[in-house]
Design a protein around this motif. Structure first.
Motif, PDB file in Angstrom:
ATOM      1  N   TYR A  10       0.807  -1.216   0.000  1.00 31.21           N
ATOM      2  CA  TYR A  10       0.000   0.000   0.000  1.00 31.21           C
ATOM      3  C   TYR A  10       0.846   1.273   0.000  1.00 31.21           C
ATOM      4  O   TYR A  10       0.300   2.372  -0.130  1.00 31.21           O
ATOM      5  CB  TYR A  10      -0.989  -0.008   1.161  1.00 31.21           C
ATOM      6  CG  TYR A  10      -2.212  -0.835   0.841  1.00 31.21           C
ATOM      7  CD1 TYR A  10      -3.146  -0.377  -0.078  1.00 31.21           C
ATOM      8  CD2 TYR A  10      -2.415  -2.075   1.428  1.00 31.21           C
ATOM      9  CE1 TYR A  10      -4.263  -1.124  -0.397  1.00 31.21           C
ATOM     10  CE2 TYR A  10      -3.527  -2.841   1.121  1.00 31.21           C
ATOM     11  CZ  TYR A  10      -4.446  -2.359   0.205  1.00 31.21           C
ATOM     12  OH  TYR A  10      -5.549  -3.114  -0.113  1.00 31.21           O
ATOM     13  N   GLU A  17      -5.871  -3.085  -6.517  1.00 34.12           N
ATOM     14  CA  GLU A  17      -6.555  -1.798  -6.374  1.00 34.12           C
ATOM     15  C   GLU A  17      -6.809  -1.224  -7.764  1.00 34.12           C
ATOM     16  O   GLU A  17      -5.952  -0.586  -8.362  1.00 34.12           O
ATOM     17  CB  GLU A  17      -5.722  -0.844  -5.523  1.00 34.12           C
ATOM     18  CG  GLU A  17      -5.656  -1.220  -4.059  1.00 34.12           C
ATOM     19  CD  GLU A  17      -7.003  -1.093  -3.356  1.00 34.12           C
ATOM     20  OE1 GLU A  17      -7.891  -0.351  -3.854  1.00 34.12           O
ATOM     21  OE2 GLU A  17      -7.179  -1.729  -2.305  1.00 34.12           O
ATOM     22  N   GLY A  44      -9.414  -3.253   1.712  1.00 31.75           N
ATOM     23  CA  GLY A  44      -8.426  -2.435   1.006  1.00 31.75           C
ATOM     24  C   GLY A  44      -8.799  -0.964   1.080  1.00 31.75           C
ATOM     25  O   GLY A  44      -9.181  -0.462   2.143  1.00 31.75           O
ATOM     26  N   THR A  45      -8.730  -0.273  -0.045  1.00 35.60           N
ATOM     27  CA  THR A  45      -9.061   1.160  -0.043  1.00 35.60           C
ATOM     28  C   THR A  45     -10.546   1.416  -0.258  1.00 35.60           C
ATOM     29  O   THR A  45     -10.946   2.559  -0.488  1.00 35.60           O
ATOM     30  CB  THR A  45      -8.223   1.936  -1.075  1.00 35.60           C
ATOM     31  OG1 THR A  45      -8.606   1.528  -2.396  1.00 35.60           O
ATOM     32  CG2 THR A  45      -6.733   1.692  -0.873  1.00 35.60           C
ATOM     33  N   GLU A  47     -13.259   0.264  -2.389  1.00 39.89           N
ATOM     34  CA  GLU A  47     -14.143   0.441  -3.545  1.00 39.89           C
ATOM     35  C   GLU A  47     -15.414  -0.415  -3.454  1.00 39.89           C
ATOM     36  O   GLU A  47     -16.507   0.060  -3.783  1.00 39.89           O
ATOM     37  CB  GLU A  47     -13.396   0.155  -4.852  1.00 39.89           C
ATOM     38  CG  GLU A  47     -12.351   1.190  -5.204  1.00 39.89           C
ATOM     39  CD  GLU A  47     -12.934   2.570  -5.515  1.00 39.89           C
ATOM     40  OE1 GLU A  47     -14.155   2.684  -5.769  1.00 39.89           O
ATOM     41  OE2 GLU A  47     -12.166   3.546  -5.494  1.00 39.89           O
ATOM     42  N   ASP A  63      -9.977  -3.603   7.402  1.00 42.74           N
ATOM     43  CA  ASP A  63      -8.713  -4.080   6.847  1.00 42.74           C
ATOM     44  C   ASP A  63      -7.666  -3.975   7.953  1.00 42.74           C
ATOM     45  O   ASP A  63      -7.761  -3.100   8.834  1.00 42.74           O
ATOM     46  CB  ASP A  63      -8.293  -3.241   5.633  1.00 42.74           C
ATOM     47  CG  ASP A  63      -7.323  -3.984   4.726  1.00 42.74           C
ATOM     48  OD1 ASP A  63      -7.757  -4.488   3.672  1.00 42.74           O
ATOM     49  OD2 ASP A  63      -6.137  -4.086   5.087  1.00 42.74           O
ATOM     50  N   ALA A  68      -4.363   1.458   4.089  1.00 36.48           N
ATOM     51  CA  ALA A  68      -5.514   1.184   3.223  1.00 36.48           C
ATOM     52  C   ALA A  68      -6.763   1.855   3.777  1.00 36.48           C
ATOM     53  O   ALA A  68      -7.539   2.474   3.034  1.00 36.48           O
ATOM     54  CB  ALA A  68      -5.728  -0.319   3.089  1.00 36.48           C
ATOM     55  N   GLU A  70      -6.913   4.419   5.772  1.00 34.32           N
ATOM     56  CA  GLU A  70      -6.768   5.876   5.637  1.00 34.32           C
ATOM     57  C   GLU A  70      -7.222   6.330   4.254  1.00 34.32           C
ATOM     58  O   GLU A  70      -7.957   7.317   4.118  1.00 34.32           O
ATOM     59  CB  GLU A  70      -5.319   6.271   5.885  1.00 34.32           C
ATOM     60  CG  GLU A  70      -5.076   7.758   5.886  1.00 34.32           C
ATOM     61  CD  GLU A  70      -3.626   8.121   6.190  1.00 34.32           C
ATOM     62  OE1 GLU A  70      -3.213   9.214   5.783  1.00 34.32           O
ATOM     63  OE2 GLU A  70      -2.922   7.313   6.827  1.00 34.32           O
ATOM     64  N   ARG A  71      -6.806   5.598   3.226  1.00 31.96           N
ATOM     65  CA  ARG A  71      -7.227   5.947   1.868  1.00 31.96           C
ATOM     66  C   ARG A  71      -8.732   5.763   1.696  1.00 31.96           C
ATOM     67  O   ARG A  71      -9.408   6.570   1.042  1.00 31.96           O
ATOM     68  CB  ARG A  71      -6.497   5.077   0.845  1.00 31.96           C
ATOM     69  CG  ARG A  71      -5.031   5.392   0.680  1.00 31.96           C
ATOM     70  CD  ARG A  71      -4.484   4.671  -0.545  1.00 31.96           C
ATOM     71  NE  ARG A  71      -3.050   4.503  -0.473  1.00 31.96           N
ATOM     72  CZ  ARG A  71      -2.352   3.834  -1.372  1.00 31.96           C
ATOM     73  NH1 ARG A  71      -2.949   3.243  -2.389  1.00 31.96           N
ATOM     74  NH2 ARG A  71      -1.031   3.732  -1.258  1.00 31.96           N
ATOM     75  N   ALA A  72      -9.273   4.678   2.269  1.00 34.68           N
ATOM     76  CA  ALA A  72     -10.709   4.410   2.153  1.00 34.68           C
ATOM     77  C   ALA A  72     -11.519   5.532   2.797  1.00 34.68           C
ATOM     78  O   ALA A  72     -12.517   5.999   2.230  1.00 34.68           O
ATOM     79  CB  ALA A  72     -11.036   3.070   2.798  1.00 34.68           C
ATOM     80  N   LYS A  75     -11.539   8.577   0.592  1.00 36.86           N
ATOM     81  CA  LYS A  75     -12.483   8.425  -0.521  1.00 36.86           C
ATOM     82  C   LYS A  75     -13.910   8.657  -0.044  1.00 36.86           C
ATOM     83  O   LYS A  75     -14.703   9.325  -0.723  1.00 36.86           O
ATOM     84  CB  LYS A  75     -12.383   7.014  -1.114  1.00 36.86           C
ATOM     85  CG  LYS A  75     -11.128   6.724  -1.907  1.00 36.86           C
ATOM     86  CD  LYS A  75     -11.206   5.290  -2.433  1.00 36.86           C
ATOM     87  CE  LYS A  75      -9.959   4.868  -3.158  1.00 36.86           C
ATOM     88  NZ  LYS A  75     -10.040   3.476  -3.658  1.00 36.86           N
TER      89      LYS A  75
END
Length: 196
Positions: A10, A17, A44-45, A47, A63, A68, A70-72, A75
């Protein structure tokens, strides 16, 4: 892959991803595969989680990799999504103290090494999926011998024992950044009457 391996992945752009939900998950949702409270394990991120939340489902994506999640969360904020995300251990799902009608596992079970680890994880799914609830799994199959790790149909069937229905297994594809790879789509039901 180890926790350190996922953390390292990541820091870059992992091949799983793809910037959109898995097409198999979208198709499954279109067939009515999701209802009520949903848990997305190994999100994961996010989606798949974000897609299902966009359909109106209350969804928690978990997760074990903080980067991961943090990115999710970023978003979700950018998209105004109601999806929830948490850093959590798939081997400690009972610690969530929540129950779910459906759990989604998109390419997590097949990375676990050995039947003991797989059964320990499935025991945790049993702790959070309500009786009568379903688990959907999209796992890399052994059809392409170059892909490791992967699972056979027999390994999937053997992973679910007492307390679960016989898995319904069909061939599917798992999308990665370089194309599609062979996978299994699995649905298994938690035995017992719906108690909530």
């Amino acid at each position: 892959m180890s926790d350190a391996g996922f953390a390292a992945a990541y820091r870059g752009a992992p091949p799983w991803e793809i910037g959109r939900p898995q097409p198999a998950v979208v198709a499954l949702a279109g067939r009515g595969g999701f209802a009520g409270r949903v848990l997305d394990v190994g999100c994961g991120t996010g989606e798949n989680t974000l897609y299902l939340a966009g359909l109106g489902h209350p969804v928690l994506g978990i997760d074990g990799t903080p980067a991961a999640i943090e990115r999710a969360r970023s978003k979700a904020s950018q998209r105004g999504s109601t999806a929830e995300f948490a850093v959590a251990d798939a081997f400690g799902l009972a610690a969530l103290h929540r129950r779910f009608d459906v759990a989604l596992d998109s390419a997590f079970l097949h990375v676990l090494s050995g039947s003991r680890a797989r059964r320990a994880y499935i025991d945790q799914l049993a702790a959070v999926v309500i009786p009568g609830g379903r688990v959907h799994l999209l796992e890399i199959s052994e059809a392409d011998v170059k892909l490791v790790p992967s699972m056979t149909r027999a390994e999937i069937t053997g992973a679910f024992g007492e307390g679960w229905s016989a898995p319904e297994i069909s061939t599917e594809s798992y999308a990665v950044t370089t194309g599609d790879i062979p996978a299994w789509l699995v649905t298994v039901r938690r035995e017992g009457e719906h108690d909530e």
